[in-house]
Design a protein around this motif. Sequence first.
Motif, PDB file in Angstrom:
ATOM      1  N   GLY B  30       0.838  -1.199   0.000  1.00 42.31           N
ATOM      2  CA  GLY B  30       0.000   0.000   0.000  1.00 42.31           C
ATOM      3  C   GLY B  30       0.870   1.245   0.000  1.00 42.31           C
ATOM      4  N   VAL B  31       0.320   2.331  -0.537  1.00 37.64           N
ATOM      5  CA  VAL B  31       1.049   3.595  -0.612  1.00 37.64           C
ATOM      6  C   VAL B  31       0.394   4.604   0.324  1.00 37.64           C
ATOM      7  CG1 VAL B  31       1.677   5.524  -2.126  1.00 37.64           C
ATOM      8  CG2 VAL B  31       1.783   3.174  -2.992  1.00 37.64           C
ATOM      9  N   ILE B  32       1.181   5.205   1.191  1.00 33.90           N
ATOM     10  CA  ILE B  32       0.678   6.203   2.132  1.00 33.90           C
ATOM     11  C   ILE B  32       1.373   7.527   1.858  1.00 33.90           C
ATOM     12  CG2 ILE B  32       0.546   6.858   4.565  1.00 33.90           C
ATOM     13  CD1 ILE B  32       0.348   3.866   5.233  1.00 33.90           C
ATOM     14  N   VAL B  33       0.573   8.567   1.619  1.00 33.17           N
ATOM     15  CA  VAL B  33       1.125   9.878   1.274  1.00 33.17           C
ATOM     16  C   VAL B  33       0.939  10.830   2.451  1.00 33.17           C
ATOM     17  CG1 VAL B  33       1.101  11.761  -0.401  1.00 33.17           C
ATOM     18  CG2 VAL B  33       0.583   9.438  -1.151  1.00 33.17           C
ATOM     19  N   LEU B  34       2.020  11.479   2.838  1.00 36.23           N
ATOM     20  CA  LEU B  34       2.033  12.346   4.024  1.00 36.23           C
ATOM     21  C   LEU B  34       1.868  13.823   3.648  1.00 36.23           C
ATOM     22  CD1 LEU B  34       5.063  10.648   5.839  1.00 36.23           C
ATOM     23  CD2 LEU B  34       2.636  10.093   6.036  1.00 36.23           C
ATOM     24  N   ASN B  35       1.515  14.632   4.631  1.00 40.48           N
ATOM     25  CA  ASN B  35       1.356  16.078   4.406  1.00 40.48           C
ATOM     26  C   ASN B  35       2.669  16.703   3.939  1.00 40.48           C
ATOM     27  OD1 ASN B  35      -0.429  15.573   7.161  1.00 40.48           O
ATOM     28  ND2 ASN B  35      -1.433  16.890   5.678  1.00 40.48           N
ATOM     29  N   ALA B  36       2.535  17.671   3.042  1.00 41.97           N
ATOM     30  CA  ALA B  36       3.674  18.520   2.666  1.00 41.97           C
ATOM     31  C   ALA B  36       3.518  19.828   3.429  1.00 41.97           C
ATOM     32  CB  ALA B  36       3.656  18.783   1.167  1.00 41.97           C
ATOM     33  N   GLY B  37       4.381  20.088   4.371  1.00 42.00           N
ATOM     34  CA  GLY B  37       4.266  21.302   5.184  1.00 42.00           C
ATOM     35  C   GLY B  37       2.927  21.355   5.882  1.00 42.00           C
ATOM     36  N   LEU B  38       2.275  22.529   5.809  1.00 42.75           N
ATOM     37  CA  LEU B  38       0.990  22.699   6.494  1.00 42.75           C
ATOM     38  C   LEU B  38      -0.195  22.485   5.559  1.00 42.75           C
ATOM     39  CD1 LEU B  38       1.848  25.907   8.595  1.00 42.75           C
ATOM     40  CD2 LEU B  38       1.915  23.516   9.324  1.00 42.75           C
ATOM     41  N   VAL B  39       0.070  22.106   4.319  1.00 44.22           N
ATOM     42  CA  VAL B  39      -1.023  21.891   3.354  1.00 44.22           C
ATOM     43  C   VAL B  39      -1.803  20.636   3.744  1.00 44.22           C
ATOM     44  CG1 VAL B  39      -1.601  21.500   0.925  1.00 44.22           C
ATOM     45  CG2 VAL B  39       0.342  22.959   1.533  1.00 44.22           C
ATOM     46  N   CYS B 112       9.097  17.519   1.227  1.00 43.67           N
ATOM     47  CA  CYS B 112       9.577  18.512   2.195  1.00 43.67           C
ATOM     48  C   CYS B 112       9.465  17.964   3.623  1.00 43.67           C
ATOM     49  CB  CYS B 112       8.789  19.806   1.997  1.00 43.67           C
ATOM     50  SG  CYS B 112       9.486  21.215   2.850  1.00 43.67           S
ATOM     51  N   SER B 113       8.632  18.564   4.478  1.00 46.46           N
ATOM     52  CA  SER B 113       8.491  18.011   5.833  1.00 46.46           C
ATOM     53  C   SER B 113       7.912  16.599   5.759  1.00 46.46           C
ATOM     54  CB  SER B 113       7.596  18.896   6.692  1.00 46.46           C
ATOM     55  OG  SER B 113       6.285  18.891   6.184  1.00 46.46           O
ATOM     56  N   GLY B 114       7.165  16.309   4.687  1.00 47.89           N
ATOM     57  CA  GLY B 114       6.630  14.960   4.489  1.00 47.89           C
ATOM     58  C   GLY B 114       7.748  13.954   4.273  1.00 47.89           C
ATOM     59  N   ALA B 115       8.815  14.384   3.596  1.00 48.01           N
ATOM     60  CA  ALA B 115       9.971  13.501   3.388  1.00 48.01           C
ATOM     61  C   ALA B 115      10.662  13.249   4.723  1.00 48.01           C
ATOM     62  CB  ALA B 115      10.934  14.141   2.394  1.00 48.01           C
ATOM     63  N   GLU B 116      10.767  14.303   5.541  1.00 43.46           N
ATOM     64  CA  GLU B 116      11.385  14.125   6.865  1.00 43.46           C
ATOM     65  C   GLU B 116      10.554  13.157   7.703  1.00 43.46           C
ATOM     66  OE1 GLU B 116      12.339  17.876   8.812  1.00 43.46           O
ATOM     67  OE2 GLU B 116      12.364  18.807   6.836  1.00 43.46           O
ATOM     68  N   ASN B 117       9.239  13.321   7.654  1.00 39.50           N
ATOM     69  CA  ASN B 117       8.371  12.431   8.436  1.00 39.50           C
ATOM     70  C   ASN B 117       8.406  11.000   7.900  1.00 39.50           C
ATOM     71  OD1 ASN B 117       7.596  14.343  10.314  1.00 39.50           O
ATOM     72  ND2 ASN B 117       5.940  15.118   9.015  1.00 39.50           N
ATOM     73  N   ALA B 118       8.518  10.857   6.582  1.00 41.87           N
ATOM     74  CA  ALA B 118       8.639   9.515   6.001  1.00 41.87           C
ATOM     75  C   ALA B 118       9.922   8.855   6.514  1.00 41.87           C
ATOM     76  CB  ALA B 118       8.654   9.603   4.475  1.00 41.87           C
ATOM     77  N   HIS B 119      10.981   9.633   6.583  1.00 44.35           N
ATOM     78  CA  HIS B 119      12.258   9.103   7.091  1.00 44.35           C
ATOM     79  C   HIS B 119      12.108   8.677   8.555  1.00 44.35           C
ATOM     80  CE1 HIS B 119      16.734   8.961   7.442  1.00 44.35           C
ATOM     81  NE2 HIS B 119      16.442   9.243   8.710  1.00 44.35           N
TER      82      HIS B 119
END
Lengths: 258, 273
Positions: B30-39, B112-119
């Motif tokens: 499954g693919v889970i997509v996280l928030n980018a910044g505050l969007v 962006c922050s989503g990449a940090e959270n994915a990490h």
Amino acid sequence: MMVEAEAEIPFHFGTGAKLFGLYHPAAAPTKKSVLLCPPFGQDLIRTHRLYRQLAQTLAAAGIAVMRFDYSGSGDSAGSSIDVDWNQCIADTVAAADELRVRSHCETVAAFGARLGANVAMASATHARFADLMLWDPITNAAAHIARLDAMQNALQHDTNRFLKSRPATSVADQWLGFPVSPMLRQQLLDLRVVPPDGPTLLVDSRADESTVWNEHTAPSTKTIKLPRTPWDDPERLELAILSHELIQAIATHMQEAR
Amino acid sequence: MNTERAHRFGRAAHLVGISGIPSAAANDVGVIVLNAGLVHRIGPFRLNVELTRRMNASGYPTLRFDLSTLGDSGASGESLSRVQQVRADVADAMTLLGAQSGCKRFVLIGLCSGAENAHRAATSESAVAGAVFLDGYAYRSTGFKLRYYLPRLINPARLVRSVARRLHKSDKSASQPSFGVVFPPREQVRDEMAGMLERGTKMYFIYSGGASNYFNGRQQFRENYGKLAAHPGVEVERLEETDHTYILAGDRALLLGKIEHWMRQHFPPQSLT
């Protein structure tokens, strides 16, 4: 009185369950409800937080609220290129019906920002809105489109965003991140503002004082002036629009409404 | 009929998200997509909606959702650090998507922050089989400085433009609140990446032209992380012409094509294998 409202409920509704909505139940049994009509394109993203705060404030004050996305926008089905003005109006009518079912309130008011205000006006009769709350509706569609086109064209050479200028074709047929069809462009060009007959609150935070809105206001329209909202500032394109004054004005208006 | 469903979920029923389950789900990933910044969860210019639907069309179940206190999600009421919250929220998201689709492995995608959270989530979750980091961690290296300064020294006109741009940016930053984040030390990120690779996690790093203030060439990845750059589980791409949030429809289409290709390569739809 402010009471903590229940958490909002996300759901899909309408034909084929293609429309996304969020219902904010009132903190207590109510006879008032408000449908929040979103603006278009990047305005929708920039005002998302404000719409949520407004919905929570109204729900805590005992007013049922529903937010939703038009077809082709937000979390609703459809591609951004397929946004159709007439469908937005039909979606708004469907959303008002859905709110009546969920809230058990026959009386539904509508709030909208910018083109969301225009949608609220255009759907008022069919959606049977008892009250309209309009925040900076677009009164001159041609000027609005010209502004969007100018901001979009400026992107081509925006070296704060891109390392190099982009070809004209890469910025064509879009408005600030969203593809726009010739149909929607024409529909918006054809937009005519008809002054609402019923109770209306106009919240005006536009910079342009030469607006023709005053010529359209009916005796039943009450106007509130707020500090300027930076809708069309390209350097704030990706910054949220927040306004406690706006939320306060709408909450006060709804509490005073019979 | 809509294949997407809206959910309120999580350990405190505080999260809001949209799952997309293909009618003929052809993948156990499954693919889970996280928030980018505050969007909120739809992503910048609706990028996350386009991405999840593209993945659905390729047979992957998806979830786009708002982390605690972002978008339409509330607070969990727990006393947790932001990193702990993110990890717990992603665990809740995996539980939901697993229950909806039967997936047991997941790919996280964040900008962006989503990449940090994915990490952050990928370092602690063995169920994370892959991650796509859009403008994720990178560190200015000697090579970065050479690639940045040399062309400007050779071409004075470019130097003038560069100074003007910097002055413009500092004017802006003086009048606007700053939400800049500080990356963790490079050695820590490198070690965490090594741990993920050892576990078999596949990683795709895509840097936009908008990240050129800290990443200005594919080779910088090797300068930053050494031999990890050559690991078969790592792929690095630089989309120099694009901006940080992919404002142009054509750039979004390019990005989605890259991600879809990488997904098919590393997590091929089962019906096609």
